[in-house]
Write a protein that holds these residues in place. Structure first.
Motif, short mmCIF file in Angstrom:
data_model
loop_
_atom_site.label_atom_id
_atom_site.label_comp_id
_atom_site.label_asym_id
_atom_site.label_seq_id
_atom_site.Cartn_x
_atom_site.Cartn_y
_atom_site.Cartn_z
N UNK A 588 0.81 -1.20 0.00
CA UNK A 588 0.00 0.00 0.00
C UNK A 588 0.85 1.25 0.00
N UNK A 589 0.18 2.39 -0.20
CA UNK A 589 0.85 3.68 -0.15
C UNK A 589 0.00 4.63 0.68
N UNK A 608 -3.63 15.60 -8.64
CA UNK A 608 -2.50 14.78 -8.17
C UNK A 608 -3.01 13.60 -7.37
N UNK A 609 -3.96 13.86 -6.44
CA UNK A 609 -4.48 12.77 -5.61
C UNK A 609 -5.19 11.74 -6.50
N UNK A 610 -5.92 12.23 -7.49
CA UNK A 610 -6.61 11.31 -8.39
C UNK A 610 -5.61 10.43 -9.14
N UNK A 611 -4.52 11.04 -9.58
CA UNK A 611 -3.50 10.28 -10.30
C UNK A 611 -2.85 9.23 -9.39
N UNK A 616 -2.17 3.68 -7.89
CA UNK A 616 -2.14 2.67 -6.85
C UNK A 616 -3.04 1.51 -7.17
N UNK A 617 -4.24 1.81 -7.62
CA UNK A 617 -5.17 0.73 -7.97
C UNK A 617 -4.64 -0.08 -9.14
N UNK A 618 -3.98 0.62 -10.09
CA UNK A 618 -3.42 -0.11 -11.23
C UNK A 618 -2.34 -1.08 -10.79
N UNK A 623 -4.60 2.31 -1.18
CA UNK A 623 -4.24 3.72 -1.10
C UNK A 623 -4.89 4.33 0.13
N UNK A 624 -4.06 4.93 1.00
CA UNK A 624 -4.54 5.55 2.22
C UNK A 624 -4.19 7.03 2.18
N UNK A 625 -5.16 7.87 2.53
CA UNK A 625 -4.93 9.31 2.62
C UNK A 625 -4.82 9.68 4.10
N UNK A 626 -3.75 10.42 4.46
CA UNK A 626 -3.59 10.82 5.85
C UNK A 626 -3.67 12.34 5.94
N UNK A 627 -4.03 12.83 7.12
CA UNK A 627 -4.12 14.27 7.34
C UNK A 627 -5.47 14.85 6.96
N UNK A 628 -6.53 14.06 6.99
CA UNK A 628 -7.87 14.56 6.68
C UNK A 628 -8.40 15.34 7.88
N UNK A 629 -8.74 16.60 7.63
CA UNK A 629 -9.17 17.47 8.72
C UNK A 629 -10.57 18.05 8.51
#
Length: 677
Positions: A588-589, A608-611, A616-618, A623-629
């Motif tokens: 994962x990333x 950028x996030x979409x890319x 990652x799925x490819x 895929x994990x997103x951190x820092x969601x506020x």
């Protein structure tokens, strides 16, 4: 016969007077006793030969008379008289001859022994003189050679006959007057050697010691004699020992002892602002991975190449020293200004950064440099080295391939750092560290799928410290390994109470990848806690691959073989993240929070996030997103099909007990929702 005178010779006409003595028994007795003629008898007439000795008288005149006597042992009286004396004399003569013979034999033996001892002594002297490095010489009163021993040719390779008659001063370089004075001084003074030099048959210099004594006959000086001892090997051995004591055995650079002597000498000469001395403390970057990956022999090659680079980048008047390990010191004596010192640092860093060939591989190391100057920053070697070390620490803390000049404020920071280090060592024993867990959610369903373990330090004075305050120090001091073991064990033990599905995520330090025991340590934690390997996710930053790509790949494959998950943390901040995803076994990333912060405000961030999510799925990565506020950021991520989410909006880091309560509440909520359906 009666003659008128003596001239009358007509004897026929002369008258004769005859005397007759009758041999009576008594007269015969007298003769018997006088002449020891036992049984002497007289018989008129001639008696035939008999057994008794006899004497016939007047056979031609008248009737003969025969005297006879008894002789049982002829010569007995003579024997009885003289034989004892002869026997005694013979005995004395025999004893005298025996004694003389013994003395002669003893004297001959002593002469033989003396001759044998002389031969042994001569042979011993010859053996000793030929076995030693000394050769014997003799000169006349003008110090012209008259004799040279055979050892002279063996030691020097020069012919004896070629030097006979020549002055000794042509052969040996010594003080002629000093030699004469010492030689005249007697035995004690003659033992005092005179240092001298000479050239052998190859014109190579030989170092010698000359011993001499004066030779006098009737107080007249006849000449000198003595020995010459070749001490070339001893002098060269002392020089080698002196070199070893002053230089590093691996690189040939000066060692700490010579560095201190050089600094003390230079500082004692007096310094001024116009002629300062700059001291550079260098520490290699990325050296430990080379040593661990390719072995100590390769590390030695790197150190020698760095030594060559430092020597080639400095002047002959400068001193380059190795203190040990990958620590070097350069004392620059010809730098006049700080700008010149800066240029020297840049030149050294550039040369050290050149690739070094190790077998079939090229490796690169860097260097961090701390700079101090005298007399501005200190006037003793101890202070200069200490301040340079402080400046070096500042350079390493600021990054790689950097240099920093010492400033007094650095001393306060380093003292604070050392205090923090001592506190950290105590903290591990006092159990002052604790773990918080930040939940990780499924982005679409917003259900908890795991948590990230975050270490905190409950400092007794400074209160609660975040990882940014102590993790870098732990990495520098090596305490990171002990701390990481504790974090891994505590995180896995806590995860056992969460159920069988939730995973726990733990950050690994790049320093841990520089050690060869990382895989064994992870395996030990898995075995001791009993957690399923797939529930443990190890987060790794891009710097791990930058340090040593090949070694990192080997270690990561071994970690994957244990069954653990691998995730690239802070994805997108590095230059080669995409290539790493293709080459390394990541599961994962985690998108860096810098991209998430502008997600709901910037179209470029969204692109950028979409890319990243699509890529990652490819690659079949989670895929994990951190820092969601904010809720808007979470909504955008859901729209972009991001797999997992983590941040303050969803859940702040919390204690293990509070996280278990959150899990319990989530289960109750899930049950209620399921029942409502």
């Amino acid at each position: 016969v009666i003659r008128p005178d003596s001239s009358y010779d007509d004897f026929a006409q002369l008258s004769y007077l005859v005397y007759v003595d009758v041999l009576t028994g008594p007269k015969l007795k007298v003769l018997d006793e006088a002449f020891d003629l036992t049984g002497l008898t007289a018989t008129v007439g001639t008696i035939p030969d008999g057994s008794r000795p006899m004497l016939t008288l007047q056979e031609s005149i008248g009737m003969a008379t025969t005297l006879q006597w008894q002789s049982e042992a002829l010569g007995r009286s003579v024997l009885e008289t003289f034989l004892p004396m002869w026997s005694l004399l013979g005995t004395l003569v025999a004893m005298l001859m025996f004694w003389l013979r013994r003395r002669v034999i003893h004297a001959a033996d002593m002469i033989d022994e003396a001759q044998q001892a002389l031969r042994v002594s001569e042979q011993r002297f010859k053996n000793i003189s030929e076995a030693s490095s000394d050769w014997i010489w003799e000169t006349d009163s003008e110090q012209r050679l008259t004799f040279l021993s055979e050892r002279f040719t063996q030691v020097t390779g020069l012919a004896c006959h070629a030097w006979i008659g020549r002055p000794l001063t042509e052969l040996l370089a010594y003080d002629k007057q000093l030699m004469a004075a010492i030689a005249e001084g007697g035995v004690a003074a003659g033992r005092r050697p005179i240092p001298c030099e000479m050239r052998d048959d190859h014109q190579s210099p030989r170092y010698c010691q000359l011993s001499a004594r004066a030779v006098r006959v009737a107080e007249q000086l006849q000449g000198y004699q003595g020995t010459v001892c070749d001490i070339t090997e001893e002098i060269e051995a002392k020089a080698r020992i002196e070199h070893i004591s002053q230089h590093d055995a691996l690189t040939g650079l000066a060692n700490r002892h010579r560095l201190n002597n050089f600094l003390n000498t230079r500082l004692s000469e007096g310094l001024s602002g116009d002629h300062p001395v700059f001291l550079l403390a260098l520490d290699l970057d990325r050296f430990k991975p080379v040593n661990d990956t390719f072995g100590h022999a390769a590390g030695d090659v790197v150190l020698r190449e760095v030594a060559k680079a430092l020597t080639g980048g400095t002047r002959e008047t400068d001193l380059v020293a190795r203190l040990g390990g990958d620590e070097f010191i350069v004392v620059a004596t010809d730098c006049r200004t700080q700008e010149q010192a800066e240029r020297l640092c840049l030149r050294l860093i550039e040369q050290i950064n050149q690739p070094i060939r190790i077998g079939t591989n090229d490796v690169s190391v860097g260097a961090s440099i701390g700079i101090v100057s005298a007399p501005f920053d200190g006037l003793t070697a101890e202070d200069l080295l200490r301040y340079a070390d402080i400046a070096l620490y500042e350079a390493k803390s600021s990054g790689r391939n950097l240099f920093r000049f010492y400033e007094p404020a650095m001393n306060e920071r380093i003292m604070e750092r050392r205090q923090l280090e001592m506190d950290m060592r105590q903290a591990l024993r006092r159990h002052e560290f604790r773990l918080d867990f930040q939940p990780r959610y499924d982005a679409s369903s917003q259900t908890i799928v795991g948590a990230e373990a975050l270490v905190r330090w409950q400092h007794p004075i400074r209160d609660l410290l975040s990882p940014a305050c102590f993790i870098p120090l732990a990495e520098e001091t090596g305490l990171i390994v002990e701390l990481s073991d504790w974090v891994l064990r505590e995180a896995c033990l806590n995860a056992l109470s969460w159920g069988d599905e939730l995973m726990v995520s733990v950050n690994l330090s790049p320093v841990e990848f520089q050690r060869s025991d990382l895989v064994d340590r992870i395996a030990t934690v898995l075995k001791s806690t009993g957690i399923a390997p797939q529930r443990l996710e190890l987060e790794i930053t891009e710097s791990v691959m930058l340090e040593d790509a090949a070694s990192a790949l080997t270690t990561m494959n071994a970690l994957k073989a244990l069954g653990t998950r691998l995730s690239m943390d802070d994805f997108g901040t590095g230059y080669s993240s995409l290539s790493y995803l293709r080459s390394y076994p990541f599961d994962g990333i985690k998108i860096d929070r810098s991209f998430i912060s502008g997600l709901d405000q910037s179209q470029s961030s969204e692109a950028i996030v979409h890319a990243i999510v699509s890529m990652g799925h490819a690659l079949s990565l989670t895929v994990t997103a951190e820092g969601i506020e904010t809720v808007a950021q979470l909504g955008k991520l859901t729209e972009l099909a991001c797999d997992q989410a983590q941040g303050f909006y969803l859940g702040r880091p919390m204690s293990p007990l509070l996280f278990q309560q959150v899990l319990a509440d989530a289960r109750v909520e899930h049950v209620v929702e399921a029942g409502g359906c």
